[in-house]
Design a protein around this motif. Structure first.
Motif, mmCIF file in Angstrom:
data_model
loop_
_atom_site.group_PDB
_atom_site.id
_atom_site.type_symbol
_atom_site.label_atom_id
_atom_site.label_comp_id
_atom_site.label_asym_id
_atom_site.label_seq_id
_atom_site.Cartn_x
_atom_site.Cartn_y
_atom_site.Cartn_z
ATOM 1 N N MET A 20 -50.727 -27.617 -16.579
ATOM 2 C CA MET A 20 -50.057 -26.449 -16.021
ATOM 3 C C MET A 20 -50.591 -26.127 -14.629
ATOM 4 N N TYR A 21 -51.911 -26.230 -14.464
ATOM 5 C CA TYR A 21 -52.489 -26.055 -13.125
ATOM 6 C C TYR A 21 -51.912 -27.091 -12.159
ATOM 7 N N MET A 22 -51.771 -28.326 -12.643
ATOM 8 C CA MET A 22 -51.210 -29.387 -11.808
ATOM 9 C C MET A 22 -49.806 -29.025 -11.348
ATOM 10 N N GLU A 23 -48.977 -28.553 -12.276
ATOM 11 C CA GLU A 23 -47.585 -28.243 -11.925
ATOM 12 C C GLU A 23 -47.512 -27.109 -10.917
ATOM 13 N N VAL A 24 -48.357 -26.099 -11.111
ATOM 14 C CA VAL A 24 -48.385 -24.979 -10.166
ATOM 15 C C VAL A 24 -48.919 -25.432 -8.811
ATOM 16 N N GLY A 25 -49.948 -26.291 -8.831
ATOM 17 C CA GLY A 25 -50.482 -26.806 -7.568
ATOM 18 C C GLY A 25 -49.463 -27.600 -6.787
ATOM 19 N N LEU A 26 -48.705 -28.434 -7.479
ATOM 20 C CA LEU A 26 -47.655 -29.208 -6.817
ATOM 21 C C LEU A 26 -46.569 -28.291 -6.257
ATOM 22 N N ALA A 27 -46.219 -27.265 -7.026
ATOM 23 C CA ALA A 27 -45.184 -26.336 -6.569
ATOM 24 C C ALA A 27 -45.640 -25.575 -5.333
ATOM 25 N N LYS A 28 -46.896 -25.127 -5.333
ATOM 26 C CA LYS A 28 -47.410 -24.383 -4.182
ATOM 27 C C LYS A 28 -47.472 -25.268 -2.939
ATOM 28 N N ARG A 29 -47.811 -26.530 -3.159
ATOM 29 C CA ARG A 29 -47.893 -27.455 -2.031
ATOM 30 C C ARG A 29 -46.498 -27.770 -1.477
ATOM 31 N N ALA A 30 -45.534 -27.993 -2.384
ATOM 32 C CA ALA A 30 -44.190 -28.388 -1.962
ATOM 33 C C ALA A 30 -43.352 -27.216 -1.481
ATOM 34 N N LYS A 31 -43.552 -26.036 -2.111
ATOM 35 C CA LYS A 31 -42.771 -24.829 -1.800
ATOM 36 C C LYS A 31 -41.269 -25.037 -1.973
ATOM 37 N N SER A 32 -40.896 -25.933 -2.862
ATOM 38 C CA SER A 32 -39.484 -26.144 -3.182
ATOM 39 C C SER A 32 -39.390 -26.779 -4.556
ATOM 40 N N ALA A 33 -38.188 -26.851 -5.105
ATOM 41 C CA ALA A 33 -37.974 -27.399 -6.447
ATOM 42 C C ALA A 33 -38.385 -28.871 -6.492
ATOM 43 N N PRO A 34 -38.668 -29.414 -7.689
ATOM 44 C CA PRO A 34 -39.224 -30.768 -7.796
ATOM 45 C C PRO A 34 -38.426 -31.863 -7.105
ATOM 46 N N LEU A 35 -37.104 -31.855 -7.266
ATOM 47 C CA LEU A 35 -36.300 -32.938 -6.717
ATOM 48 C C LEU A 35 -36.429 -33.019 -5.201
#
Length: 362
Positions: free
Chosen positions: A55-70
């Protein structure tokens, strides 16, 4: 411009996802009336060492990307200077999400038809329900999530009021580890990018250096409650429970399809392709091959979790995720890094080996 949404939406979504996914996959996992203390202890351990780091990983990726996964994974692969082949993860998740939507509709439909002894074709019912789910996906997300949450709560409360089985101690086996890991990661919807996308708005409003724990813990706790509720409430069901299950499945499916469509629109995917991506994974459940689809769904979920763990733990630059996660101490970050680089991947690989053994021995 994304519409602002309340911060409680993602935890409520996590509870509904975890409960409905676990109820749907419970028969495949052999978890019907599965009341064992050793299993519960293993589950608590995996929630701490697998689900929480993921869950930390998913939040970290989201914060880094600042956009939806795709869209976001395009930027993340550029930042990490890795092959664009890793972007397949987001496309695989895009297909897997509606496949999960079809699974919960399929399970709920079978439960209702069995409860009411309905005689018409299950395949026709799935086709009709798929159309209903697509139509519901046009409604506002708050309405869809509210409908799903109320239906799930009705199911849970009535299940907990029913007579409970006897809890007991049993031996821990290799196959049981596979079931626990699957229950924790796959039915927890980790790796699908759903929490990432649902929380993107609140994540992007803050800075990348803002703490991740206030975002992670409510989602993780709600996820744990949803999984725990399944172990207590998923006993012999009543007519009202099965109807509530179907309503909750339709509401959540509409929500999931809307998330997928939003990502496809963001990537400017042509409308006919959008329709195929949304409909085919659901309509395939109308075929009499559910005994094959459920194991495939489990494997896809595990593969996605494994791929993201490898990408975040081994391929991304250390400084990027350290900044995004913003732990209070270096020790916390190093512990998370050990878990996501070693413990999570090894646990998933062992679980997949156990699943292969189960499949070949059946």
């Amino acid at each position: 411009m994304m519409q602002q949404q309340p911060t409680w939406i993602t935890p409520v979504l996590a509870f509904c996802l975890s409960f409905l996914f676990s109820v749907t996959l419970a028969p495949t996992l052999g978890l019907v009336a599965y009341q064992q203390y050793d299993f519960l202890i293993l589950w608590v351990v995996t929630m701490l060492v697998l689900a929480l780091p993921a869950m930390y990983m998913e939040v970290g990726l989201a914060k880094r990307a600042k956009s939806a996964p795709l869209q976001g994974l395009m930027q993340l692969t550029r930042d990490a200077d890795v092959s664009t082949h890793w972007r397949v993860m987001s496309w695989l998740a895009i297909v897997t999400v509606p496949l999960f939507a079809g699974a919960i509709i399929h399970y709920a439909n079978n439960a209702v038809m069995s409860q009411f002894a309905l005689q018409f074709s299950p395949s026709i019912a799935i086709l009709v329900l798929a159309i209903v789910a697509v139509a519901l996906s046009m409604l506002p997300r708050l309405i869809l999530l509210a409908v799903s949450a109320i239906a799930v709560l009705v199911y849970v409360v009535m299940g907990m009021l029913a007579e409970q089985g006897v809890w007991q101690w049993t031996g821990v086996s290799f196959a049981e580890w596979a079931k626990v890991v699957t229950l924790t990661l796959v039915t927890g919807a980790l790796g699908l990018g759903v929490y990432w996308q649902s929380a993107t708005q609140s994540l992007s409003t803050g800075t990348e250096k803002s703490p991740s724990t206030p975002i992670v813990l409510p989602i993780w706790i709600a996820q744990a409650l949803g999984l725990l509720a399944m172990l207590w409430a998923n006993q012999a069901t009543t007519e009202v429970q099965d109807l509530a299950l179907l309503i909750g499945a339709l509401g959540l499916s509409g929500y999931l399809l809307q998330l997928v469509r939003a990502q496809l629109i963001q990537r400017q995917v042509a409308l006919p392709i959008q329709a195929l991506i949304l409909l085919i994974p659901i309509l395939i459940w109308a075929l009499p091959i559910s005994n094959v689809l459920y194991p495939i769904l489990i494997v896809l979920g595990l593969v996605l979790c494994l791929a993201y763990a490898i990408f975040a733990g081994w391929l991304m630059k250390i400084s990027h995720l350290r900044k995004s996660l913003n732990f209070k101490s270096e020790i916390s970050y190093n512990l998370w890094r050990i878990l996501i680089r070693i413990v999570v991947p090894v646990s998933i690989v062992v679980a997949m080996i156990a699943w292969l053994q189960l499949l070949f021995t059946v």
